[in-house]
Design an enzyme around this catalytic site. Sequence first.
Site, PDB file in Angstrom:
ATOM      1  CB  THR A 176       5.236  -0.212  -2.787  1.00 17.19           C
ATOM      2  OG1 THR A 176       6.019  -0.477  -1.624  1.00 17.19           O
ATOM      3  CG2 THR A 176       5.865  -0.078  -3.818  1.00 17.19           C
ATOM      4  CG  PHE A 190       3.689  -9.479  -5.826  1.00 16.55           C
ATOM      5  CD1 PHE A 190       3.757  -8.259  -5.605  1.00 16.55           C
ATOM      6  CD2 PHE A 190       3.324 -10.170  -4.702  1.00 16.55           C
ATOM      7  CE1 PHE A 190       3.375  -7.484  -4.548  1.00 16.55           C
ATOM      8  CE2 PHE A 190       2.916  -9.623  -3.587  1.00 16.55           C
ATOM      9  CZ  PHE A 190       2.837  -8.162  -3.355  1.00 16.55           C
ATOM     10  CD1 TRP A 210       8.996  -3.100  -4.849  1.00 21.79           C
ATOM     11  CD2 TRP A 210       9.504  -4.498  -6.621  1.00 21.79           C
ATOM     12  NE1 TRP A 210      10.035  -4.175  -4.143  1.00 21.79           N
ATOM     13  CE2 TRP A 210      10.167  -4.946  -5.437  1.00 21.79           C
ATOM     14  CE3 TRP A 210       9.645  -5.408  -7.686  1.00 21.79           C
ATOM     15  CZ2 TRP A 210      11.447  -5.791  -5.659  1.00 21.79           C
ATOM     16  CZ3 TRP A 210      10.441  -6.440  -7.659  1.00 21.79           C
ATOM     17  CH2 TRP A 210      11.562  -6.800  -6.695  1.00 21.79           C
ATOM     18  CB  ALA A 217      -4.936   1.307  10.483  1.00 17.77           C
ATOM     19  CG  PHE A 270      -2.836  -1.928   9.110  1.00 15.82           C
ATOM     20  CD1 PHE A 270      -1.778  -2.332   8.724  1.00 15.82           C
ATOM     21  CD2 PHE A 270      -2.990  -1.784  10.421  1.00 15.82           C
ATOM     22  CE1 PHE A 270      -0.447  -2.366   9.535  1.00 15.82           C
ATOM     23  CE2 PHE A 270      -1.962  -2.144  11.379  1.00 15.82           C
ATOM     24  CZ  PHE A 270      -0.709  -2.143  10.741  1.00 15.82           C
ATOM     25  CE  LYS A 291      -2.210   0.273   3.774  1.00 15.42           C
ATOM     26  NZ  LYS A 291      -1.108   0.632   4.157  1.00 15.42           N
ATOM     27  CE  LYS A 294       3.528  -4.596   6.940  1.00  9.28           C
ATOM     28  NZ  LYS A 294       2.252  -3.573   6.652  1.00  9.28           N
ATOM     29  NE  ARG A 354       0.062   5.009   8.014  1.00 11.18           N
ATOM     30  CZ  ARG A 354      -0.057   3.776   8.348  1.00 11.18           C
ATOM     31  NH1 ARG A 354      -0.425   3.562   9.604  1.00 11.18           N
ATOM     32  NH2 ARG A 354      -0.045   2.752   7.497  1.00 11.18           N
TER      33      ARG A 354
END
Length: 672
Positions: free
Chosen positions: A95, A494, A523, A360, A391, A93, A128, A117
């Site tokens: 990214t 991906f 990405w 979140a 999130f 998210k 993460k 944030r």
Amino acid sequence: MAETNAMGHPKLQPKFPVPSDIQVSQDIVASPGLLPIADVAKEIGLKDDEVIPWGIAKAKVELKSTLNRLASSPDGNYIVCTGINPTPLGEGKSTTTIGLAQALGAILGKKCVACIRQPSQGPTFGIKGGAAGGGYAQVVPMEEFNLHLTGDIHAITAANNLLAAAIDTRMFHEDSQSDEALYKRLCLATNKPFNAIMKKRLVKLGIDPSKSPEDLTADERSKFARLDFDKSTITWQRVLDTCDRHLRRITVGMGKNETIQPRGTVKGETPREQHNRETGFDITVASEIMAVLALAKDLPDLREKLGNMVVGYSKSGQPITADDLGCGGALTVLMKDALLPTLMQTVERTPVLVHAGPFANIAIGNSSIVADRLALKLVGEDGFVVTEAGFGADIGMEKFFNIKCRESGLKPKCAVIVATVRALKMHGGGPPVSAGKPLAVEYIQEDIPLVTAGCCNLAKHIENAKKFGAEFPICSSRIHKTLPVQVVVAINQFKTDTDAEMQAIRQASLDAGAFDAVVSNHWAEGGKGAEKLAEAVVKACKATNSKEFKFLYDLNLPIREKVEIISKEIYGADGVDFSELAEQQMTQYEASGFGSLPICIAKTQYSFSCDASAKGVPTGFRIFVREIRSCCGGGFLYPICGDIMTIPGLPTRPGFYDVDIDTETGQVIGLF
């Protein structure tokens, strides 16, 4: 001559295969090099005296003079980026937020600012990793972004723990001193008139604030000096920005000097008592002060919100605030620099405002109002601001709409919902996904039925976004009505995803009523990989009628009903069950005048329900509220549901195992 992008900067030259995130960042910093932060500021319309340099890669932005100068400027297009219920690995998210902003700015040539944030040290060194984005869609330098940045989280930790110390210290002295002794030490020993914070308490108590300290009656002195905490009602906890499960419940006051002679007893006849109590720690990003930072509109509002934070209740049921403790001013002094957003840049030199960092699942999950307001003025009517809601959309987006937009008065035009083949396969019945473990074969081989089965989760999030406006039927046709908030699905690609799997997601999105659904490969390719996503967002903003934006619930409804509306409408629950403690707290909050505050539900991000293992769109479940905490300064109540923890724990192999430093060059290695 080197090729340039739409902003006139060196064109991004992605490598294949894509290096690690930290390597991408360090390569960009080395060549072509960062744009001087003063130049980043100038490109978005900031003046020299509105920028406070903080090293070579970041700067604080002065708020008051900048917003005053831009007060009459029209706002840009407001976009919120959120996602489906993720796997523990995250679905990109942040990214996507960065990649979309790069596409709008560096590729399409639009004036654009990303508002994100500040990441917490907890997940950075936990499961993460960092939250700078990833690959060729990230904020640089990555290590500065993910570690100390400009110290805002440290300021929140310091302010929070000062207030915690004030609470325990005040109870220590109240338990061992008479009312008159307390009053003398608080008001008479300094031989000074009442200060502003004292006068505020006098007004609250109905005492004439023009009186001098010597003029108060014995009864008035008693009311002023003794807060008379009911210790069972204290909700304020200490914080630190580390995942540390062993601090969830602690006992404080066990030192040999933390004993008191109980008030009203005779020294030598009654033994001294240990002045201890049970409490705990939260992670800093769950602190109410973090929420206040995210929701404050300016310095006076920050001061008001910090002073109004309720930390507990007296034995007579009266709320006790930070200002009652005499602490609100000091908290604001600690937080004054943290109120200023931090300016950084992406790998394609597009501007980013980094500010606030509440989770979140246990907080509001959104960056700050002041950063969004500032960015919307800077980009102007034809520009774009992409802000991130943390999130899954069931918590981050819901809180963005019902809490942040309500407080700010800003109206979004487009919600970008990030979906991945991986997460939708999980929601379709795929094996569990766990951090640190290899993905099951289902996730790396084509399986269209599994993807299609999981698209119910995405469809529910699209449906939810459409509830924040006039009632329009969800329509599968390509003829879109002008909606208050248009939904664009970003299919975050991906390398193992197949064209057929991504097409299945696109079709399911359109059938569910999305304005568009676009595959994005930011990405690996940076802004160029999100170009079609950016084009879809531009079109969606033009098809929006934000005047018809509405909130999900009326603030004047009882607390119980507001919790039930969110649980039924957004999560799909059959109903809500409240513990005895939660029932008592609702009664107390409504009696104290806090019943009209919005609701910020703390629950798992991995499911619509409170059961993290319940994937897809669960049915036949109820939400259990075990307690309801107040964030009266921040301006909301937050029910804690299921087994959600307000300070996470570390896994067996935390992320910090891989983090080190090259002692020859000083470069950070292993950060991801």
